[in-house]
Design an enzyme around this catalytic site. Structure first.
Site, mmCIF file in Angstrom:
data_model
loop_
_atom_site.group_PDB
_atom_site.id
_atom_site.type_symbol
_atom_site.label_atom_id
_atom_site.label_comp_id
_atom_site.label_asym_id
_atom_site.label_seq_id
_atom_site.Cartn_x
_atom_site.Cartn_y
_atom_site.Cartn_z
ATOM 1 N N SER A 21 0.822 -1.212 0.000
ATOM 2 C CA SER A 21 0.000 0.000 0.000
ATOM 3 C C SER A 21 0.856 1.261 0.000
ATOM 4 O O SER A 21 0.356 2.356 -0.231
ATOM 5 C CB SER A 21 -0.941 -0.002 1.209
ATOM 6 O OG SER A 21 -0.211 -0.077 2.415
ATOM 7 N N CYS A 22 2.151 1.106 0.240
ATOM 8 C CA CYS A 22 3.066 2.255 0.222
ATOM 9 C C CYS A 22 3.262 2.756 -1.208
ATOM 10 O O CYS A 22 3.014 2.039 -2.166
ATOM 11 C CB CYS A 22 4.427 1.866 0.798
ATOM 12 S SG CYS A 22 4.379 1.389 2.541
ATOM 13 N N ILE A 23 3.730 3.990 -1.304
ATOM 14 C CA ILE A 23 4.004 4.615 -2.607
ATOM 15 C C ILE A 23 5.483 4.975 -2.676
ATOM 16 O O ILE A 23 6.029 5.552 -1.741
ATOM 17 C CB ILE A 23 3.190 5.922 -2.791
ATOM 18 C CG1 ILE A 23 1.691 5.663 -2.729
ATOM 19 C CG2 ILE A 23 3.599 6.663 -4.061
ATOM 20 C CD1 ILE A 23 1.016 5.336 -4.015
#
Length: 155
Positions: A21-23
């Site tokens: 879910s990190c960018i």
């Protein structure tokens, strides 16, 4: 997680491995060969209860990355910005949209922070349900994204 890395060394490849879910927010100035990446974990720093790495939150990572690149000699108007990650890692269940959709919220927050900085996002590879790895080749500014089980592709 939450790291922010910049470089002007053409032999460096900066990577964020296993983005769920990190960018991974990537910025590069082709004219100076200066680039960097922030590994954004969450959308907003206001939820933090104490000190956190500058790259952890979208609203702090984008301005911090810009500031570090400019301090190295990058030109603000030369920054090319791309991002990858933001997968939906948890099922919403039968109750409709999930409050746990951190990936989507991260993507929205990163886009907003880039816009607030007066810059333009050139490309994104976000969403879906599979994690990604993103790499920046500092010498060329090439950005490669690999989805779990897939091949690397330019972004």
């Amino acid at each position: 997680l939450g790291q922010l890395v910049t470089s002007m060394d053409g032999s460096h490849v900066v990577a964020a491995v296993g983005l769920g879910s990190c960018i991974g927010v990537v910025m590069h100035d082709e004219a100076t060969g200066i680039g960097g990446m922030a590994h954004v974990m969450l959308p907003e720093s206001r939820i933090s209860s104490g000190p956190a790495p500058a790259g952890k939150f979208a609203d702090t990572a984008v301005p911090a990355l810009i500031a570090e690149l400019l301090a190295l000699g990058a030109a603000r108007e030369g920054l090319k910005i791309k991002m990858a990650g933001g997968a939906q890692m948890f099922s919403a269940g039968s109750g409709g949209p999930s409050a746990l959709n951190v990936g989507s919220r991260n993507g929205i927050a990163v886009r907003a922070a880039i816009q607030e900085a007066g810059l333009l996002l050139l490309a994104a590879d976000t969403g879906g349900s599979l994690g990604r790895t993103v790499e920046l080749v500092v010498a060329t500014g090439e950005i490669l994204v690999r989805t779990v089980g897939g091949q690397s592709k330019p972004l």
